[in-house]
Write a protein that holds these residues in place. Structure first.
Motif, PDB file in Angstrom:
ATOM      1  N   UNK A   1       3.923  -1.920   0.891  1.00 17.91           N
ATOM      2  CA  UNK A   1       2.664  -1.277   0.344  1.00 17.91           C
ATOM      3  C   UNK A   1       2.164  -2.019  -0.466  1.00 17.91           C
ATOM      4  N   UNK A   2       0.674  -1.967  -0.578  1.00 18.52           N
ATOM      5  CA  UNK A   2      -0.030  -2.783  -1.437  1.00 18.52           C
ATOM      6  C   UNK A   2      -0.869  -1.925  -2.471  1.00 18.52           C
ATOM      7  N   UNK A   3      -0.130  -2.146  -3.609  1.00 21.17           N
ATOM      8  CA  UNK A   3      -0.642  -1.270  -4.776  1.00 21.17           C
ATOM      9  C   UNK A   3      -1.710  -2.074  -5.436  1.00 21.17           C
ATOM     10  N   UNK A   4      -1.510  -3.342  -5.486  1.00 21.83           N
ATOM     11  CA  UNK A   4      -2.291  -4.033  -6.381  1.00 21.83           C
ATOM     12  C   UNK A   4      -3.385  -4.939  -5.601  1.00 21.83           C
ATOM     13  N   UNK A   5      -3.233  -5.286  -4.510  1.00 18.16           N
ATOM     14  CA  UNK A   5      -4.017  -6.323  -3.761  1.00 18.16           C
ATOM     15  C   UNK A   5      -4.387  -5.154  -2.656  1.00 18.16           C
ATOM     16  N   UNK A   6      -5.658  -5.007  -2.388  1.00 18.87           N
ATOM     17  CA  UNK A   6      -6.111  -4.172  -1.284  1.00 18.87           C
ATOM     18  C   UNK A   6      -6.025  -4.830   0.228  1.00 18.87           C
ATOM     19  N   UNK A   7      -5.487  -4.140   0.993  1.00 21.68           N
ATOM     20  CA  UNK A   7      -5.419  -4.821   2.526  1.00 21.68           C
ATOM     21  C   UNK A   7      -7.174  -4.950   3.033  1.00 21.68           C
ATOM     22  N   UNK A   8      -7.261  -6.177   3.279  1.00 20.76           N
ATOM     23  CA  UNK A   8      -8.493  -6.426   3.694  1.00 20.76           C
ATOM     24  C   UNK A   8      -8.256  -7.372   4.929  1.00 20.76           C
ATOM     25  N   UNK A   9      -9.289  -7.599   5.995  1.00 19.40           N
ATOM     26  CA  UNK A   9      -9.257  -8.624   6.846  1.00 19.40           C
ATOM     27  C   UNK A   9      -9.707  -9.770   6.218  1.00 19.40           C
ATOM     28  N   UNK A  10      -9.090 -10.917   6.638  1.00 18.65           N
ATOM     29  CA  UNK A  10      -9.489 -12.187   5.967  1.00 18.65           C
ATOM     30  C   UNK A  10     -10.795 -12.642   6.889  1.00 18.65           C
ATOM     31  N   UNK A  11     -11.682 -13.385   6.182  1.00 14.91           N
ATOM     32  CA  UNK A  11     -13.029 -13.779   6.849  1.00 14.91           C
ATOM     33  C   UNK A  11     -13.359 -14.923   6.392  1.00 14.91           C
TER      34      UNK A  11
END
Lengths: 257, 638, 218
Positions: B626-636
């Motif tokens: 679970x990611x509470x501090x770093x938001x899940x994003x696609x790398x680009x």
């Protein structure tokens, strides 16, 4: 290309060794010397003969594990390189290549070209460190180190502990190795508190291991894969003399270690 | 079994402090009654053994090399990250944490990564005090550089030999403890088995590589710091001796293996030259700062001399595809792109497996002298190996296996699923997710060894009485016997092929189907082929010589035997993870532009595998992330 | 005292002993050479110089004492070092190629003993006059000239001094390293200096027999 090898074979530390001649055919000039030995070994296995034992690990010139005396020169005559960095293109078709282990009383042969270099570890254990507890260090930038000293210390610290200096020295002396560590630490402010006791203890251990003394042939510097300078030996001599002249043995040990 | 990561709760910046306060302590006078075994003497192992010895525990440390100073941590070139913010460019613990989680493509545990960033600052203090000759500014303060595409200068370095200098620092700390008698060091000793008694790790079985003597050692806790499994691929930038045996032995005794498919392929290595090749050499990533990567636009030009390929016939594919980052895209992306152009038939050099890294423009712009100052030693190294002068002709590079992010599953305390078995450094899976950032491996090794294991092992020991298992315990004797039988079995096969020949074949198979890009049918082929190869191995292996002597063939045979089992799990893990993330690229999971596509819906978890027996399917356990501090994003990086 | 003993027992301490005794011996030879060269100033001057020295027995004996001490220290230590160095490599190489060492460095263990035997002969010859009982104690000048007119004596003297030159070259260069009083910035200069000293001292000594043979003395 095709080369002929004269390789030192010795079953173990107790047995007598001798040279065996092998032929290595279909050698590519792009092979490293150790890769050529791999191929020779593969052939020996096919013939159900014991392959040639030799030390090696990283095969990129930094771990210090490899060390063969090739045609009379530790690490071969590439200059500034380890055995594993030596390539077959440095040889000619039809060459005879002599391969021997490092020879010194303090480096007993374990098998073929594998020798025991733990004597060097014991020299470090005698005092080649700065006594600092994990977690007790001040902020790194509280210790100022003049760039010149840091660079010089790095020149000494570049030693990979391969033992080629010992192998090349006509006296099998470990002075370059020992001096490199004494200088590396002695050049830094962090190393000052133990500078004298370190020099005394490491030299004492070096002598106890049965290495010879320096007679200034400079062979060590010439074969050192990291080109560590013999100037560090002069520095060690100076530190050692100062230490011997001023050393006061501690009266009693109390607290800490 | 549910996997409990055992992370403290509460604000992330307080978690490690909280855990340290919760810990049980061992009375200083009792510490020497506890035996701790540390396997491996790299950054993690040497620093752990030294720190534990210093605390007063009775430590035994083992390594397969002739000296603890030779572990492969020594080969790391670039540097070590730390959130010191000495350069005043906005770095912080949180930023290092953030970059590491994101760089790992969101497959690492936040709490662990935060702790790593937190202790990174202590590592630099510790190493500087030990006398590590870090690069300095003229004022005597520490120098920093930006590395691996990071936006801040947080990398500390000692010329191009940072790993060596940090390892020598740890080695010296270890030497001090050996002299003090708190650590007993055994070199040229290989761990061949883990001893588990009543479900708890209680020791190891080793083989003395000089005499062949097989010995059991019992302890109250065991720490494996034995590095990664990159050598399963045979050709890698790892040292020849690096192997996965300790990991695999522990796995077979009940420790789960996590994310074994996460392997890092480094883009800038010297390409393979011939069949005899024994290892690959890394050229520092920093070369991409000034070198331009290209291949001919048309595969027909691949064999031509560089001077005969006009500018307009060259494809600077990284600059074309990723205009924002150009030649500085992260490792996984650069590697994959190189593979794609070579698969197109546009690769250069022998076998078409290489791309150009061209410095001609930089030499023209900055002058040869400047390039020499920046990369002189690397250019020399390249010249040494290839006999080509990179000042005159472009370097040829190709990706190679470099690091493995997967490893034994550990909880927040770095303890595996076998109580009493701790795992540090590259051997565990914990901090880098699916992709490791440059200059982070050294940081993690030392963080684990100096600042995590000494606490968490103490906590574990504080909960139990010392001793209990002696050398005559039936489980200990059984473990030793099994090792003796295994050695005998290897020697008795009496076939026709050397261990290396099997290793090469396995390596090719893994590289082909589980390398830079993986797809279902290829992985299935590997999954079918590996057990066949294993069977061949046990039928047709030839080990010359006996077990009671220095026998390098026997050493290799044991390692290859385990690699043949390990590889299968790696492939199985790759097959199950039907997403692309970090170093794991599944061709089925990509965007229309051919970029990696993560699938957080289905795969935002750690895959921890439980061994059920060779030739049996392992059981998958999932630790959700679970990611509470770093938001899940696609790398680009477009 | 304990530290001093362990100092001289150590390999580095022994190098200090070699260097310091070497300096003393070298100082003596320089003075000796200067004295010898007075042979070209004529009989009076030369015999006068010898007589002056003999007129100060106390000084002479202190000087001789220091020399004997230096010789003994130099020889004993060198033997110890040579034995240690030999023992450090019980098995040699089948093939050994040198990259850096010099002829002078390699032959120290040969040039040293040659010099020792030569010095013994030399003392018997000129100082104790035992080899040539007909020599006049008070007329050293005649003794020297008469001796060197014999070609074999001159040749042996010249050879011994060539050996001495090599010995001094390596010794002089090495002692800075052994004592740790060199510096990379000056090492090149020190090497040239050692070479110059070696040439100077050899030429100085050889000048006498050559001069005698060439008839430059009366």
């Amino acid at each position: 290309m095709r080369v002929f090898l004269q390789v030192w074979r010795q079953k173990n530390g107790q047995s007598k060794g001798r040279f065996e001649r092998y032929e290595a055919s279909e050698v590519s000039p792009d092979m490293s010397l150790l890769e050529m030995l791999d191929v020779v070994n593969e052939g020996l296995v096919q013939k159900n003969e014991a392959p040639i034992a030799f030390d090696h690990d990283c095969r990129e010139g930094i771990c210090g594990m490899c060390g063969l005396v090739i045609n009379g020169v530790p690490h071969g005559s590439e200059g500034g390189a380890t055995t594993c960095q030596l390539h077959m293109r440095k040889f000619q078709d039809g060459d005879e290549i002599w391969i021997e282990p490092f020879r010194a009383k303090a480096f007993p042969v374990l098998r073929d070209c594998v020798v025991d270099r733990t004597a060097l570890d014991r020299i470090i254990q005698a005092g080649g460190f700065i006594s600092v507890r994990t977690g007790s260090a001040p902020d790194a930038n509280q210790i100022l180190v003049p760039k010149e000293n840091a660079d010089l210390a790095m020149d000494a610290a570049a030693c990979i502990g391969c033992g080629a200096c010992v192998a090349a020295c006509p006296n099998a002396s470990a002075m370059l190795f020992t001096a490199a560590k004494i200088s590396h630490l002695g050049l830094l402010p962090q190393g000052q508190p133990e500078r004298h006791s370190r020099a005394l203890a490491m030299v004492k251990q070096m002598d106890a291991e049965g290495f010879g003394a320096c007679t200034n042939h400079e062979e060590c510097e010439a074969v050192c894969p990291k080109e560590v300078s013999i100037d560090f030996i002069a520095r060690m001599n100076r530190d050692f003399a100062k230490a011997a002249a001023t050393f006061r043995p501690p009266k009693a040990r109390g607290g800490g270690d | 079994m549910t996997l409990n990561s055992n992370c403290p709760t509460g604000p992330i910046e307080k978690r490690w402090e909280k855990r340290r306060f919760e810990m049980k302590l061992v009375n200083p006078a009792n510490k020497r009654k506890y035996n701790v075994i540390v396997v491996g003497s790299g950054l993690a192992g040497a620093s752990a053994a030294a720190s534990l010895g210093e605390l007063g525990y009775n430590v035994q440390c083992f390594c397969y090399q002739d000296s603890p100073r030779r572990a492969h941590s020594i080969a790391a070139q670039g540097g070590i990250n730390a959130a010191k913010n000495y350069t005043n460019d906005g770095d912080s613990i949180f930023r290092l944490f953030y970059d590491t989680v994101k760089g790992g493509d969101f497959r690492a545990r936040e709490s662990n990564v935060y702790r790593l960033a937190e202790v990174s600052v202590d590592i630099i203090d510790q190493c500087a005090a030990q006398g590590v000759p870090f690069a300095r500014e003229y004022g005597g303060l520490l120098a920093n550089r930006s590395f691996g595409g990071a936006q801040v200068s947080r990398t500390f370095y000692a010329r191009g030999q940072t790993g060596q200098q940090l390892l020598i620092g740890a080695y010296q700390a270890l030497a001090r403890q050996i002299a003090a008698g708190t650590v007993k060091m055994s070199c040229r000793s290989e761990m061949l088995e883990l001893i588990v008694v009543d479900g708890v790790a209680r020791g190891i079985v080793t083989r003395d590589m000089v005499t062949g003597k097989i010995e059991a050692h019992v302890a109250d806790a065991v720490a494996l710091c034995t590095g990664g499994y990159g050598n399963v691929f045979y050709l890698s930038t790892n040292a020849k001796g690096c192997n996965a045996m300790a990991l695999w032995r522990a796995h077979k005794k009940g420790a789960y293996l996590a994310n074994p498919c996460f392997t890092q392929i480094h883009p800038t290595c010297i390409p393979v030259k011939g069949e005899y090749q024994s290892k690959l050499t890394l050229m520092s990533e920093s070369l991409r700062n000034d070198g331009r990567v290209w291949v001919p636009k048309d595969g027909k030009d691949s064999g031509k001399r560089v001077s005969d390929i006009p500018e307009e016939a060259r494809d600077y594919y990284l600059e074309r595809r990723y205009p924002a980052f150009g030649n500085l895209v992260p490792r996984d992306i650069a590697s994959r792109a190189a593979k794609q152009v070579c698969d197109d038939g546009r690769g250069v050099g022998p076998g078409g497996l290489g791309v150009y890294l061209d410095f001609a423009d930089s030499i023209q712009r900055l002058g040869k002298k400047m390039i020499e100052e920046r990369y002189g030693n690397l250019f020399d190294m390249y010249h040494h190996i290839t006999d080509e002068n990179p000042y005159e002709v472009p370097m040829r590079i190709y990706p190679a296996v470099h690091y493995t992010m997967g490893g034994l599953w550990v909880d927040y305390d770095l303890m595996s699923t076998v109580p009493g078995l701790f795992v540090g450094g590259e051997a565990n899976f914990s901090d880098h997710g699916a992709n490791r950032l440059g200059a982070s491996a050294l940081m993690q090794g030392l963080a684990d060894g100096y600042f995590v294991l000494p606490y968490t092992i103490g906590h574990y020991l504080g909960q139990r009485a010392a001793g209990g298992v002696k050398l005559d315990h039936p489980e200990v004797k059984a473990a030793k016997k099994s090792v003796e039988e295994r050695v005998r079995k290897l020697l008795d096969i009496g076939g026709s092929r050397s261990p290396d020949s099997f290793h090469r074949e396995l390596g090719l198979l893994c590289w082909e189907h589980c390398g830079m890009a993986r797809k279902k049918d290829g992985l299935e082929i590997a999954l079918q082929r590996i057990p066949e190869l294993r069977e061949e191995f046990w039928k047709d292996l030839r080990v010359v010589g006996s077990g009671e002597e220095l026998n390098q063939e026997l050493e290799r045979a044991g390692r290859v035997a385990d690699a043949l089992e390990f590889a299968e799990l790696m492939v199985r893990d790759a097959l199950h993870r039907e997403e692309s993330c970090g170093g794991h690229f599944r061709e089925e999971s990509q965007t229309p532009e051919g970029e990696a596509m993560r699938d957080d819906e289905r795969f935002c978890y750690v895959a921890a595998w439980a061994h059920q027996g060779v030739d049996k399917e392992p059981v998958l356990h999932k630790e959700p992330l679970s990611f509470e501090y770093v938001k899940l994003t696609q790398r680009s990086y477009k | 005292m304990a530290t001093a003993v362990s100092f001289t027992a150590s390999s580095i301490g022994k190098k200090y002993v070699m260097a310091v005794s070497g300096i003393a011996l070298f100082g003596f030879t320089m003075a000796h050479m200067a004295g010898n060269l007075q042979v070209f100033l004529g009989r009076e001057r030369f015999n006068g110089y010898a007589a002056t020295l003999h007129a100060m027995p106390a000084v002479l004996w202190v000087f001789r004492g220091v020399m004997i001490l230096a010789v003994v220290a130099h020889i004993v230590t060198s033997v110890q070092l040579a034995l240690r160095n030999r023992a450090a490599r019980p098995q040699g190489y089948a093939k050994k190629q040198s990259l850096a060492t010099t002829y002078a460095a390699r032959t120290m263990v040969v040039s040293g003993p040659i010099l020792f035997f030569y010095i013994v002969y030399h003392l018997l010859h000129f100082t104790f006059n035992t080899l040539h009982p007909n020599y006049e104690v008070t007329d050293l000048y005649s003794n020297v000239v008469a001796s060197f007119r014999q070609v074999p004596i001159s040749v042996s003297y010249i050879i011994a001094n060539a050996c001495f030159g090599f010995h001094v070259f390596h010794g002089a260069y090495s002692l800075f390293q052994s004592l740790g009083v060199n510096h990379p910035r000056y090492n090149g200069a020190l090497r040239s200096l050692a070479m110059a000293i070696a040439v100077l001292v050899t030429t100085g000594f050889i000048a006498v027999p050559v001069g005698v043979l060439a008839g430059l003395t009366k």
